[in-house]
Design an enzyme around this catalytic site. Structure first.
Site, PDB file in Angstrom:
ATOM      1  N   SER A  11       0.815  -1.224   0.000  1.00 55.35           N
ATOM      2  CA  SER A  11       0.000   0.000   0.000  1.00 55.35           C
ATOM      3  C   SER A  11       0.848   1.274   0.000  1.00 55.35           C
ATOM      4  O   SER A  11       1.635   1.509   0.935  1.00 55.35           O
ATOM      5  CB  SER A  11      -0.894  -0.034   1.241  1.00 55.35           C
ATOM      6  OG  SER A  11      -1.330   1.246   1.576  1.00 55.35           O
TER       7      SER A  11
HETATM    8  N1  LIG Z   1      -6.692   7.954   1.500  1.00 57.70           N
HETATM    9  C1  LIG Z   1      -6.389   6.734   2.209  1.00 57.70           C
HETATM   10  C2  LIG Z   1      -6.394   5.577   1.238  1.00 57.70           C
HETATM   11  C3  LIG Z   1      -6.324   4.239   1.967  1.00 57.70           C
HETATM   12  C4  LIG Z   1      -6.656   3.074   1.040  1.00 57.70           C
HETATM   13  O1  LIG Z   1      -7.474   3.189   0.118  1.00 57.70           O
HETATM   14  N2  LIG Z   1      -5.994   1.937   1.309  1.00 57.70           N
HETATM   15  C5  LIG Z   1      -6.268   0.739   0.543  1.00 57.70           C
HETATM   16  C6  LIG Z   1      -4.985  -0.053   0.354  1.00 57.70           C
HETATM   17  S1  LIG Z   1      -3.806   0.854  -0.593  1.00 57.70           S
HETATM   18  C7  LIG Z   1      -7.260  -0.112   1.326  1.00 57.70           C
HETATM   19  O2  LIG Z   1      -7.233  -0.140   2.535  1.00 57.70           O
HETATM   20  N3  LIG Z   1      -8.154  -0.825   0.634  1.00 57.70           N
HETATM   21  C8  LIG Z   1      -9.115  -1.690   1.266  1.00 57.70           C
HETATM   22  C9  LIG Z   1     -10.473  -1.066   1.415  1.00 57.70           C
HETATM   23  O3  LIG Z   1     -10.649   0.127   1.037  1.00 57.70           O
HETATM   24  O4  LIG Z   1     -11.367  -1.758   1.894  1.00 57.70           O
HETATM   25  C10 LIG Z   1      -5.026   6.892   2.908  1.00 57.70           C
HETATM   26  O5  LIG Z   1      -4.236   7.748   2.496  1.00 57.70           O
HETATM   27  O6  LIG Z   1      -4.775   6.195   3.900  1.00 57.70           O
END
Ligand SMILES: N[C@@H](CCC(=O)N[C@@H](CS)C(=O)NCC(=O)O)C(=O)O
Length: 215
Positions: A11
């Site tokens: 990530s």
């Molecule tokens: N804007 C958030 C984005 C976080 C995000 O989208 N993370 C993804 C992985 S890169 C995630 O957790 N995806 C799983 C989900 O949204 O359920 C940040 O900067 O932390």
């Protein structure tokens, strides 16, 4: 007290937190969340973070998600000075603008490509997604004109956040160094700094992951 980071190495936002912890010299206990088995959707994780994203940071009673909020918190609480997130109103406003730009434009351009491949099985990047990525790079190139770093002469959280997603985008669409000269110069500069090592392992995992999706 132990600071816990729920994360996955792949990530980009999680890697922004790891780089910030590295530069601040903070010890963090890393707990990997298994997204593929849906661990982030478990009741336990959603009680912690109803938005079920990684990274999520737990520092005692304080639970924070969204990498931008986390890295700002870490600098405010654990930074020896404010250089990464200056208190000066104008400079901070510029850093904040870059952080929002990372979250809403650059990271999204990476995420939509990854999702189209992971969930829809696309083997190549659609024209629309490619144009979005180029637009993000074009904006950043303009922001960096005449500046050493994203928000001026000094390294800030803006650079750490942006390099997490730009390094990932570079895996999928290598930066056109003739077209985006400022981005290329900035990327070389930032990726040569010592804290960047905290990005490398996860970025390598991301390369392997993307190669698997694209082949
Ligand atoms: N804007 C958030 C984005 C976080 C995000 O989208 N993370 C993804 C992985 S890169 C995630 O957790 N995806 C799983 C989900 O949204 O359920 C940040 O900067 O932390």
């Amino acid at each position: 007290m132990t600071i816990i980071l729920y994360y996955i190495p792949l990530s980009p936002p999680a890697r922004a937190v790891l780089m910030t912890a590295e530069i601040l010299g903070i010890d963090i206990e890393k707990r990997e969340v298994d997204l593929s088995s849906g661990e982030h959707l478990s009741e336990e994780y959603r009680t912690l973070n109803p938005q079920h994203t990684v990274p999520t940071l737990v520092d005692g009673e304080t639970v924070i998600w969204d990498s931008h909020a986390i890295i700002a918190y870490l600098v405010r609480k654990y930074g020896k000075n404010d250089s990464l997130y200056p208190k000066d109103y104008s400079i901070r406003a510029l850093v904040d603008q870059r952080l929002h730009f990372e979250g809403s434009v650059v990271f999204i351009s990476v995420r939509q490509i990854v999702r189209s491949m992971f969930f829809k099985g696309c083997k190549s990047i659609s024209e629309e997604h490619r144009l979005n990525a180029y637009e993000a790079l074009d904006f950043l190139d303009k922001f960096l004109k005449g500046k050493k770093f994203a928000a001026g002469d000094n390294l800030t959280l803006a650079d750490i956040s942006l390099v997490s997603s730009i390094s990932s985008l570079n895996v999928i669409i290598p930066i056109d160094r003739q077209k985006f000269t400022n981005v290329a110069r900035w990327f070389d500069e930032v990726s040569a700094l010592p804290f960047y090592k905290a990005n490398v392992e996860g970025l390598n995992d991301f390369k392997v992951f993307m190669t698997g999706l694209m082949s």
